[in-house]
Design an enzyme around this catalytic site. Structure first.
Site, PDB file in Angstrom:
ATOM      1  N   ILE A  14       3.892  67.327  60.848  1.00  0.00           N
ATOM      2  CA  ILE A  14       5.051  68.122  61.277  1.00  0.00           C
ATOM      3  C   ILE A  14       6.300  67.317  60.950  1.00  0.00           C
ATOM      4  O   ILE A  14       6.731  66.458  61.711  1.00  0.00           O
ATOM      5  CB  ILE A  14       4.988  68.467  62.775  1.00  0.00           C
ATOM      6  CG1 ILE A  14       3.734  69.301  63.075  1.00  0.00           C
ATOM      7  CG2 ILE A  14       6.247  69.240  63.192  1.00  0.00           C
ATOM      8  CD1 ILE A  14       3.569  69.694  64.530  1.00  0.00           C
ATOM      9  N   HIS A  15       6.867  67.583  59.778  1.00  0.00           N
ATOM     10  CA  HIS A  15       8.078  66.896  59.333  1.00  0.00           C
ATOM     11  C   HIS A  15       9.295  67.764  59.637  1.00  0.00           C
ATOM     12  O   HIS A  15       9.183  68.779  60.332  1.00  0.00           O
ATOM     13  CB  HIS A  15       7.971  66.516  57.847  1.00  0.00           C
ATOM     14  CG  HIS A  15       7.635  67.679  56.956  1.00  0.00           C
ATOM     15  ND1 HIS A  15       8.592  68.460  56.368  1.00  0.00           N
ATOM     16  CD2 HIS A  15       6.431  68.201  56.591  1.00  0.00           C
ATOM     17  CE1 HIS A  15       7.996  69.414  55.663  1.00  0.00           C
ATOM     18  NE2 HIS A  15       6.681  69.274  55.778  1.00  0.00           N
ATOM     19  N   ALA A  16      10.458  67.375  59.161  1.00  0.00           N
ATOM     20  CA  ALA A  16      11.728  67.983  59.577  1.00  0.00           C
ATOM     21  C   ALA A  16      11.793  69.505  59.413  1.00  0.00           C
ATOM     22  O   ALA A  16      12.203  70.204  60.340  1.00  0.00           O
ATOM     23  CB  ALA A  16      12.887  67.326  58.834  1.00  0.00           C
TER      24      ALA A  16
END
Length: 88
Positions: A14-16
């Site tokens: 879960i990145h930006a």
């Protein structure tokens, strides 16, 4: 209270970008919505909280929703996780 667990399949976790989509989706609901990872719960309406967890590939997360629109919230979050390629 409703809850649902997921396994993250995206290589970068879960990145930006997907975190922003999750926060925007959660913020549309009145329910209290939390994300749990490794025993730590954060407010899913807080980008800083979500990013602070550092959720990576193969991580198991659980979403909790408590309130008048909890079922709709879980469904919307499930859709976003799928559309963003985070879960199957």
């Amino acid at each position: 209270m409703e809850q649902k667990s997921y396994v993250i399949i995206d290589e970068t976790g879960i990145h930006a970008r997907p975190a922003t989509m999750l926060v925007q989706t959660a913020s549309k609901f009145d329910s209290d919505i939390q994300l749990e990872y490794n025993g730590k719960k954060v407010n899913l309406k807080s980008i800083m909280g979500v990013m602070s967890l550092g959720v990576g590939k193969d991580a198991e997360i659980t979403i909790y929703a408590d309130g008048s629109d909890e079922t709709d919230a879980i469904e919307a979050i499930t859709d976003i996780l799928s559309k963003e390629g985070l879960t199957k």
